[in-house]
Design a protein around this motif. Structure first.
Motif, mmCIF file in Angstrom:
data_model
loop_
_atom_site.group_PDB
_atom_site.id
_atom_site.type_symbol
_atom_site.label_atom_id
_atom_site.label_comp_id
_atom_site.label_asym_id
_atom_site.label_seq_id
_atom_site.Cartn_x
_atom_site.Cartn_y
_atom_site.Cartn_z
ATOM 1 N N TRP A 1 0.834 -1.223 -0.045
ATOM 2 C CA TRP A 1 -0.004 0.093 0.167
ATOM 3 C C TRP A 1 0.937 1.042 0.158
ATOM 4 C CZ3 TRP A 1 0.071 3.759 3.626
ATOM 5 C CH2 TRP A 1 0.715 3.337 4.942
ATOM 6 N N VAL A 2 2.202 1.132 0.729
ATOM 7 C CA VAL A 2 2.939 2.139 0.586
ATOM 8 C C VAL A 2 3.393 2.700 -0.692
ATOM 9 C CG1 VAL A 2 5.039 3.239 1.520
ATOM 10 C CG2 VAL A 2 3.476 2.010 3.067
ATOM 11 N N ALA A 3 3.968 1.371 -1.623
ATOM 12 C CA ALA A 3 4.409 1.516 -2.660
ATOM 13 C C ALA A 3 3.239 2.196 -3.670
ATOM 14 C CB ALA A 3 4.641 0.153 -3.350
ATOM 15 N N HIS A 4 2.089 1.983 -3.541
ATOM 16 C CA HIS A 4 0.891 2.572 -4.502
ATOM 17 C C HIS A 4 0.795 3.757 -4.172
ATOM 18 C CE1 HIS A 4 -0.249 -1.363 -6.032
ATOM 19 N NE2 HIS A 4 -0.661 -1.910 -5.115
ATOM 20 N N VAL A 5 0.908 4.441 -3.080
ATOM 21 C CA VAL A 5 0.739 5.738 -2.623
ATOM 22 C C VAL A 5 1.850 6.442 -3.402
ATOM 23 C CG1 VAL A 5 0.851 7.339 -0.778
ATOM 24 C CG2 VAL A 5 -0.661 5.424 -0.331
ATOM 25 N N VAL A 6 3.335 5.836 -3.054
ATOM 26 C CA VAL A 6 4.219 6.626 -3.711
ATOM 27 C C VAL A 6 4.044 6.569 -5.315
ATOM 28 C CG1 VAL A 6 6.718 6.408 -4.029
ATOM 29 C CG2 VAL A 6 5.953 5.999 -1.881
ATOM 30 N N ASP A 7 3.677 5.397 -5.907
ATOM 31 C CA ASP A 7 3.570 5.427 -7.282
ATOM 32 C C ASP A 7 2.512 6.366 -7.883
ATOM 33 O OD1 ASP A 7 5.233 3.226 -7.264
ATOM 34 O OD2 ASP A 7 3.546 1.839 -7.515
ATOM 35 N N ALA A 8 1.446 6.647 -6.998
ATOM 36 C CA ALA A 8 0.469 7.599 -7.326
ATOM 37 C C ALA A 8 0.960 9.196 -7.423
ATOM 38 C CB ALA A 8 -0.729 7.539 -6.396
#
Length: 202
Positions: A172-179
């Motif tokens: 979920w942290v990766a998805h936030v950073v990706d966004a």
């Protein structure tokens, strides 16, 4: 009297803009292909390599924009960016082989550390340089005023948060950073897609 001439970079700038958007989109998509163990596999590794090709091509354009005001800074950051992207791509290729040979994350790390200097040069030294280059480019954009401050700060934030998503592999942290990366890159890419013209004396 002045005459409007086409921008000599009329092909380069739009290509770099499209590369920023496509690269960030692929980068965000790669996270969805992580293996259940939270590691890169053949699919995610391939997508991450392609993403880094496009992202690097586009980011070099942003560095070129700030070169007039920050010549030394942009030149150094460009080298750091290329080496960092190379390291990221190396991790992507490693993911393909990890899945091919059914390596766990621990087994993969133990295998590459058979050659410690090579592992350092290919993975561990360049690995942190890509997020560091994102931070540096964000700072450069803000200092040179070649992009809105919010976009520069968002890129800085993504560079700082990047290791916290990739090192522990927290989805979920990766998805936030990706966004955050996608939002910043999409805006910066869109700006480069806009046509520019220059005025010269007739």
């Amino acid at each position: 009297m002045t005459t409007s001439l086409p921008d000599p970079n009329r092909f380069l700038r739009p290509m770099q803009g499209a590369a920023l958007i496509l690269g960030a989109a692929l980068f965000a998509a790669s996270t969805f292909f992580w293996l259940p163990t939270g590691t890169y596999g053949a699919a995610s590794g391939t997508v991450i390599v392609l993403a880094l090709v496009f992202m690097t091509y586009g980011l070099l354009g942003l560095l070129e924009d700030m070169r007039e005001r920050l010549p030394l800074y942009s030149s150094i950051v460009g080298l750091v960016l290329v080496y960092g992207a190379f390291g990221g791509a190396a991790f992507g290729v490693r993911g393909l082989y990890d899945e091919l040979f059914h390596f766990s994350r621990q087994a993969s790390t133990a295998a590459v550390e058979t050659f410690p200097l090579a592992a350092d040069l290919l993975f561990y030294w360049p690995g942190p340089l890509f997020p560091l280059s994102l931070l540096a480019i964000g700072i450069g954009l803000a200092r040179s005023r070649t992009s809105p401050l919010w976009a520069a700060l968002l890129l800085c934030a993504a560079g700082v948060a990047f290791p916290f998503s990739r090192v522990p592999r927290v989805g979920w942290v990766a998805h936030v950073v990706d966004a955050a990366i996608l939002l910043a890159f999409a805006y910066l890419g869109y700006r480069r897609l806009q046509p520019q013209r220059r005025l010269v004396a007739a």
